[in-house]
Design a protein around this motif. Structure first.
Motif, mmCIF file in Angstrom:
data_model
loop_
_atom_site.group_PDB
_atom_site.id
_atom_site.type_symbol
_atom_site.label_atom_id
_atom_site.label_comp_id
_atom_site.label_asym_id
_atom_site.label_seq_id
_atom_site.Cartn_x
_atom_site.Cartn_y
_atom_site.Cartn_z
ATOM 1 N N GLN A 49 0.944 -1.215 0.233
ATOM 2 C CA GLN A 49 -0.208 0.170 0.168
ATOM 3 C C GLN A 49 0.922 0.822 -0.020
ATOM 4 O O GLN A 49 0.461 2.218 -0.567
ATOM 5 N N LEU A 50 1.784 1.692 0.463
ATOM 6 C CA LEU A 50 2.762 2.230 1.194
ATOM 7 C C LEU A 50 3.431 2.934 -0.350
ATOM 8 O O LEU A 50 3.880 3.566 -0.866
ATOM 9 N N LEU A 51 4.235 1.756 -0.894
ATOM 10 C CA LEU A 51 4.680 1.148 -2.042
ATOM 11 C C LEU A 51 3.755 2.069 -3.276
ATOM 12 O O LEU A 51 5.021 2.865 -3.767
ATOM 13 N N LEU A 52 2.831 1.783 -3.612
ATOM 14 C CA LEU A 52 1.789 1.603 -4.649
ATOM 15 C C LEU A 52 1.632 3.126 -4.255
ATOM 16 O O LEU A 52 0.822 3.877 -6.559
ATOM 17 N N TRP A 53 1.357 4.103 -3.152
ATOM 18 C CA TRP A 53 0.807 4.938 -3.269
ATOM 19 C C TRP A 53 1.608 6.301 -2.355
ATOM 20 O O TRP A 53 0.604 7.403 -2.401
ATOM 21 N N ARG A 54 2.656 6.006 -1.939
ATOM 22 C CA ARG A 54 3.245 6.997 -1.376
ATOM 23 C C ARG A 54 4.522 6.941 -1.929
ATOM 24 O O ARG A 54 5.608 7.837 -1.216
ATOM 25 N N THR A 55 5.045 6.496 -2.782
ATOM 26 C CA THR A 55 6.664 6.374 -3.653
ATOM 27 C C THR A 55 6.354 6.553 -4.932
ATOM 28 O O THR A 55 5.466 6.322 -5.876
ATOM 29 N N GLN A 56 7.744 7.304 -5.397
ATOM 30 C CA GLN A 56 7.710 7.566 -6.803
ATOM 31 C C GLN A 56 7.519 6.630 -7.675
ATOM 32 O O GLN A 56 7.045 6.171 -9.169
ATOM 33 N N LEU A 57 8.502 4.853 -7.360
ATOM 34 C CA LEU A 57 7.803 3.980 -8.056
ATOM 35 C C LEU A 57 6.710 3.275 -7.943
ATOM 36 O O LEU A 57 6.280 2.842 -8.620
ATOM 37 N N GLY A 58 6.059 3.819 -6.904
ATOM 38 C CA GLY A 58 4.097 2.738 -7.535
ATOM 39 C C GLY A 58 3.742 4.473 -8.309
ATOM 40 O O GLY A 58 2.907 3.800 -8.830
#
Length: 186
Positions: free
Chosen positions: A150-159
């Motif tokens: 959830q953090l990866l997809l919605w809180r990172t540039q990669l996401g």
């Protein structure tokens, strides 16, 4: 598996190979357990989990690379990789890894350090009484994976990049995002 597949789906990568990736990952995690059978260290279990994750990711990266750079259809290649993983596992369990003198297609038992603690043990350490059941601490790993994705997809540039490629590869390319490498990552 579902949490991992969610990353691919956001990038519009329809991975049908979770079963094969799980099989290969579990096989290598089990290999770590067998390699450190007599070790009583607390490091065995994390090493098993990390090696299982790494080999599952590598197994998934092959069809991803085939789609990104060769145009192979990801659904077809991941389904084929499920059968390859299953066949490899059967071959190894029936022959190479089978416990001598045992007619069942199974490996030798894992050592104590390679067994996931039951939730009743985890909760007892916190002073909470819980009935003994098959539920073990892997449920905590699943929750951590859910939060991490959830953090990866919605809180990172990669996401953001994964979602952009999933929504429109052409627009992502125009924005400076390389879709081919992100297909493999997804």
């Amino acid at each position: 598996c579902a949490v991992g597949l969610a990353v691919g789906y956001r990038a519009n990568v329809w991975n049908i190979g979770a079963e094969g990736q799980l099989t290969i990952g579990a096989f290598f995690g089990g290999g770590v357990a067998r390699a450190f059978h007599d070790t009583a260290s607390w490091l065995v279990l994390p090493a098993m989990v990390l090696s299982a994750m790494a080999l599952g990711v590598l197994w998934a990266a092959i069809p991803g690379a085939l789609q990104a750079w060769r145009g192979s259809h990801i659904v077809i290649t991941t389904i084929m990789f499920n059968f390859i993983a299953s066949s490899l596992l059967i071959y190894l369990l029936v022959g190479v890894l089978k416990e001598p003198g045992n007619m069942s297609p199974e490996t030798r038992a894992f050592g104590r350090a390679a067994q996931m603690p039951g939730m009743h043990m985890v909760l007892a350490a916190l002073g909470i009484e819980w009935p003994r059941s098959p539920l073990n601490a892997s449920v905590l790993l699943a929750i951590a994976a859910l939060i991490g994705v959830q953090l990866l997809l919605w809180r990172t540039q990669l996401g953001y990049a994964l979602r952009a490629v999933g929504n429109s590869p052409q627009a992502a390319l125009y924005a400076g995002i390389e879709p081919k490498s992100l297909i493999v990552v997804a």
